[in-house]
Enzyme design. Sequence first.
Site, PDB file in Angstrom:
ATOM      1  N   ARG A 139      99.492  50.183  54.537  1.00  0.00           N
ATOM      2  CA  ARG A 139      98.497  51.239  54.499  1.00  0.00           C
ATOM      3  C   ARG A 139      98.105  51.717  55.909  1.00  0.00           C
ATOM      4  O   ARG A 139      97.545  52.792  56.047  1.00  0.00           O
ATOM      5  CB  ARG A 139      97.264  50.803  53.695  1.00  0.00           C
ATOM      6  N   THR A 187      93.474  56.545  74.409  1.00  0.00           N
ATOM      7  CA  THR A 187      94.864  56.903  74.739  1.00  0.00           C
ATOM      8  C   THR A 187      95.541  55.947  75.715  1.00  0.00           C
ATOM      9  O   THR A 187      96.734  55.682  75.547  1.00  0.00           O
ATOM     10  CB  THR A 187      94.974  58.365  75.216  1.00  0.00           C
ATOM     11  N   LEU A 247      99.391  49.546  71.072  1.00  0.00           N
ATOM     12  CA  LEU A 247      98.301  48.576  71.194  1.00  0.00           C
ATOM     13  C   LEU A 247      96.992  49.093  70.585  1.00  0.00           C
ATOM     14  O   LEU A 247      96.256  48.329  69.942  1.00  0.00           O
ATOM     15  CB  LEU A 247      98.092  48.231  72.676  1.00  0.00           C
ATOM     16  N   HIS A 248      96.698  50.375  70.748  1.00  0.00           N
ATOM     17  CA  HIS A 248      95.465  50.908  70.176  1.00  0.00           C
ATOM     18  C   HIS A 248      95.461  50.753  68.653  1.00  0.00           C
ATOM     19  O   HIS A 248      94.487  50.283  68.070  1.00  0.00           O
ATOM     20  CB  HIS A 248      95.308  52.384  70.543  1.00  0.00           C
ATOM     21  N   TRP A 302      99.353  45.888  54.198  1.00  0.00           N
ATOM     22  CA  TRP A 302      99.729  46.096  55.599  1.00  0.00           C
ATOM     23  C   TRP A 302     100.220  47.532  55.820  1.00  0.00           C
ATOM     24  O   TRP A 302      99.851  48.194  56.791  1.00  0.00           O
ATOM     25  CB  TRP A 302     100.835  45.104  55.925  1.00  0.00           C
ATOM     26  N   ARG A 332      91.877  43.507  59.762  1.00  0.00           N
ATOM     27  CA  ARG A 332      92.593  42.447  59.041  1.00  0.00           C
ATOM     28  C   ARG A 332      92.302  41.039  59.555  1.00  0.00           C
ATOM     29  O   ARG A 332      92.581  40.068  58.857  1.00  0.00           O
ATOM     30  CB  ARG A 332      94.097  42.730  59.074  1.00  0.00           C
ATOM     31  N   HIS A 353      93.236  48.247  66.085  1.00  0.00           N
ATOM     32  CA  HIS A 353      92.533  48.754  64.904  1.00  0.00           C
ATOM     33  C   HIS A 353      92.919  47.938  63.669  1.00  0.00           C
ATOM     34  O   HIS A 353      92.056  47.537  62.869  1.00  0.00           O
ATOM     35  CB  HIS A 353      92.874  50.231  64.707  1.00  0.00           C
ATOM     36  N   ARG A 359      99.142  53.527  58.672  1.00  0.00           N
ATOM     37  CA  ARG A 359     100.265  54.459  58.715  1.00  0.00           C
ATOM     38  C   ARG A 359     100.852  54.694  60.101  1.00  0.00           C
ATOM     39  O   ARG A 359     101.985  55.108  60.240  1.00  0.00           O
ATOM     40  CB  ARG A 359      99.822  55.810  58.136  1.00  0.00           C
TER      41      ARG A 359
END
Lengths: 303, 303, 303, 303
Positions: free
Chosen positions: D112, D89, D214-215, D110, D224, D219, D114
């Site tokens: 995908r 968080t 940022l989190h 990209w 990627r 990911h 969400r």
Amino acid sequence: MPVTPDQQAEIDAERANPRQTLRATSPGMEQHLYTAIPVLDHGFVRVVDYMGDDAAICQAARVSYGKGTKSVQNDEGLIRYLMRHWHSTPFEMCEIKLHVKLPVFVARQWIRHRTANVNEYSARYSILDREFYIPAPEHLAAQSVVNNQGRGDTLSGEDAAKVLEILKADSSRAYDHYAELISEEEGSVGLARELARMNLPANIYTQWYWKVDLHNLLHFLRLRADAHAQYEIRVYADAICNVVADWVPFAFKAFEDYRMGAVSMSVQMMDSLRRMLKGEEVTQENSGMSAREWREFMGVIEG
Amino acid sequence: MPVTPDQQAEIDAERANPRQTLRATSPGMEQHLYTAIPVLDHGFVRVVDYMGDDAAICQAARVSYGKGTKSVQNDEGLIRYLMRHWHSTPFEMCEIKLHVKLPVFVARQWIRHRTANVNEYSARYSILDREFYIPAPEHLAAQSVVNNQGRGDTLSGEDAAKVLEILKADSSRAYDHYAELISEEEGSVGLARELARMNLPANIYTQWYWKVDLHNLLHFLRLRADAHAQYEIRVYADAICNVVADWVPFAFKAFEDYRMGAVSMSVQMMDSLRRMLKGEEVTQENSGMSAREWREFMGVIEG
Amino acid sequence: MPVTPDQQAEIDAERANPRQTLRATSPGMEQHLYTAIPVLDHGFVRVVDYMGDDAAICQAARVSYGKGTKSVQNDEGLIRYLMRHWHSTPFEMCEIKLHVKLPVFVARQWIRHRTANVNEYSARYSILDREFYIPAPEHLAAQSVVNNQGRGDTLSGEDAAKVLEILKADSSRAYDHYAELISEEEGSVGLARELARMNLPANIYTQWYWKVDLHNLLHFLRLRADAHAQYEIRVYADAICNVVADWVPFAFKAFEDYRMGAVSMSVQMMDSLRRMLKGEEVTQENSGMSAREWREFMGVIEG
Amino acid sequence: MPVTPDQQAEIDAERANPRQTLRATSPGMEQHLYTAIPVLDHGFVRVVDYMGDDAAICQAARVSYGKGTKSVQNDEGLIRYLMRHWHSTPFEMCEIKLHVKLPVFVARQWIRHRTANVNEYSARYSILDREFYIPAPEHLAAQSVVNNQGRGDTLSGEDAAKVLEILKADSSRAYDHYAELISEEEGSVGLARELARMNLPANIYTQWYWKVDLHNLLHFLRLRADAHAQYEIRVYADAICNVVADWVPFAFKAFEDYRMGAVSMSVQMMDSLRRMLKGEEVTQENSGMSAREWREFMGVIEG
């Protein structure tokens, strides 16, 4: 033809084998399960699974242990109350899983609805089929002159023929080249699938599993079954509306009354309305609305 | 007692009435449906509904028309591959709906997992029951001296008794006052429920319907069934783990192997490991790790 | 007192140090940054950071390279159009980060809005302060007799005094016991914080960092600044409304006109309205509405 | 050429005008603001806005009033601890807004992800530019024979030339037809843009504003910027990695150590590892791993 004989056989096998369950079932949905509802020229919508029914919405709203002793009338009243007052969480307690076959340009609009789960057929891994959306002539229309992002008049037969010829020829050539690029035959280039797919146009069909809760589905339907949505996605939304009406009839009726057919009246519109109901003469000039808003307002009060 | 006779009767009524469905069913889950799995002193977890099974994960990964002709062995291999390579979307294609009764301070941790649907019992609308979590003496522990957010040694019997006395007396008094404040009897204050609830402590029980997809559920379980999670939420996670193991056995086994029991090795850990495997002497000083990381590293390689 | 002298010194230090940036800035928001807007007896809302302004909404809607050559009038018109037609994505391009201090029972309602980022003060790790929400007497009200989840008449002075006495005494005793349980003094129990906190009532204050995009913030405000929201969360929503009005004035005005003050008219309401405008006599009986809906309808058209 | 002179002038205008702010600023990011980092033949990534810096992550983790008195060393240690223990968080408290120009088939992968906000250039409303991704010859590769969804050997010069000829000719013809279909000249068909776009292949460029915390960005980058990602999206991820390293250097270093370069060891892998460290001879047969897992295991321990 949206479904091949082999695929139909798989569907038939699934439908031939009822099981016992203790879960809530919706008789209306059981009728739809696995069958392919045709949409556009090669597309379809298939219900693969579902969770919940109208009673499940009420059960969650009441956080109850069983179905409770509430009557069916009470259930409908509660559902209408929840919908009217934007209590959305009980509607999230129903879920649907669809298998959809759709043109890529439709898929690109669809995927913008983020609160859903998706598994798309992978063109990195697999070979796409030679199936392209070619519109029916009556759905070919000119750019709208009043709405920058819509269609206007239907094309003449001659113009439509010209368009269709281009779409068909370009699709066909693009697929021929795609097939040639990925061919594994001796002497072929054998290009990686993830690269070769870039040659394919946006009217090629893709397919995916799409899973969504009822609340978010209804939001999708409100936007995509709307008259302003592009025809090619609207027909999918319309097909899904029919399914939902059979699945959760109370919720769907409430959705039609309080969302789909409802009108949002701005502060200025409500003010004008109240003045009109008192017999006052209201014009755009004294309404506080822009010309465009006034036109929209006139549109809805005249119905 | 987590479930009253009336509630048990409702549960029994639900379980007495199997229906036919064409959907995927999981025999292991049908056994669990509606029954209340006791957790803590008054809490429970009940499976209210579910969607999908192990085969549904594969079906979505393959975007297939039916179950396909793939064997059960293939299904397990595919599921393990998907889990190992973080292909999460097929796991999102299964869904579970739980009815959970839990203390408010546990609910406050639980709700931090946002990708789920929730309907909580409303203390604005309804009256909460007089049910408080009072820990068993063996679960009362001192503040940890090594971990700022955990427990250390179990309290002595005498200290535990002192704590329990306080918890019981304060809960009891708080509820008495709550009941007095909202009483509708003649001469009572009749305070609004939405206000009176503020007097209730965090060990009172609440309940909710919680619906989540399998991918997000496994993420929840990885964090909450972990040894570092607070005991009072871990017991719920443990109970749910047992349910998931019966629901989707292949997926759960893969989860145990590749998530729950897996270890994430940092760049520095991998470097040290490779050196150790070559017979090199590696110490914290020449490892590039902080003292704390080194301790964690020693912990995992010694097992 | 919501902020201690030390905390105020930290705030002053932050405000004393302007930096240069090339980013979009909102002069109205710079005034608010870091200062604590008091809410309730010990709570506050502080803007910790923000991203974007009215122009950023338009910039995203146009996917433009710079601010573009569009005039300010065009920007306002575009923002109103986007709001009216539910084009929500450009509003998601603005973001706000707030530090909020609030009673736990308010936090429990607030957190139900899932599309936001939250970091809450951890009562596993840290010790909560002795600060409880004690309502002002004029905000103590009886359970509503018309709305099952609201307040009715304000309590008499005598009844209010009785309530306040209970709330104060129970809070105070609960905190004394909490402090005793976690005390690290010689001879104390030294109970783990994660356990001791369960003795604290829901009117204790907690605090968190809450970050949300403008679209989801407006959705939150529509529900929580509404007359039907509980007073104790509404005052936070009202405070945030004032901040947003200074941050993105065009967007906020459009929100007031098309969301906050707007009315959603159902199919049946629109039908009745059109008949009334034609001079027809419409009654509940011939309107197709339930008694409750008719009452709501009368409420809105009479204003 | 990714940016026209007009666009560059807009970018220069934005960069010429620094303002004062009280918000946290990141000097490393101010250097990047608005400039277009070229990616592929016509694409780019531009930072349009950002919120927060390394200190903001710590500030949220501590729910503090100001920057606090903590030292920079403490900040780095805290950030590494948070990353290592999956406390996600605080990383969500930083946000970035990018303007990206990218081929449609890259955009489809990209999107995908969400948990982000997106505004894409609308091909219903606007006309797409004649810009197609044509790979450099050295990036044309054959379908992999070991990985069903990847590339193998680079094509020979002759084969590459053949592929490029097809891609160029088909793109060019498709765009000519697109332009012809939507032409508003006298005698033209004037087809609606929302229809004409279906003729365009997936290597045409689109563009969007993409905003993400940022989190979730990390990911995205982990998946990627990974060696298994398709080259055409990896180059975007690589470009963004460089930006993030300048924006939040501590967080990015922790990400490299604990995520990007980290290895997840399964239960079976850990077991084999511990046996190997004790000097035991471990083989695939006695490891409990499948042949494929064993190969992956050997790959990581040999480095």
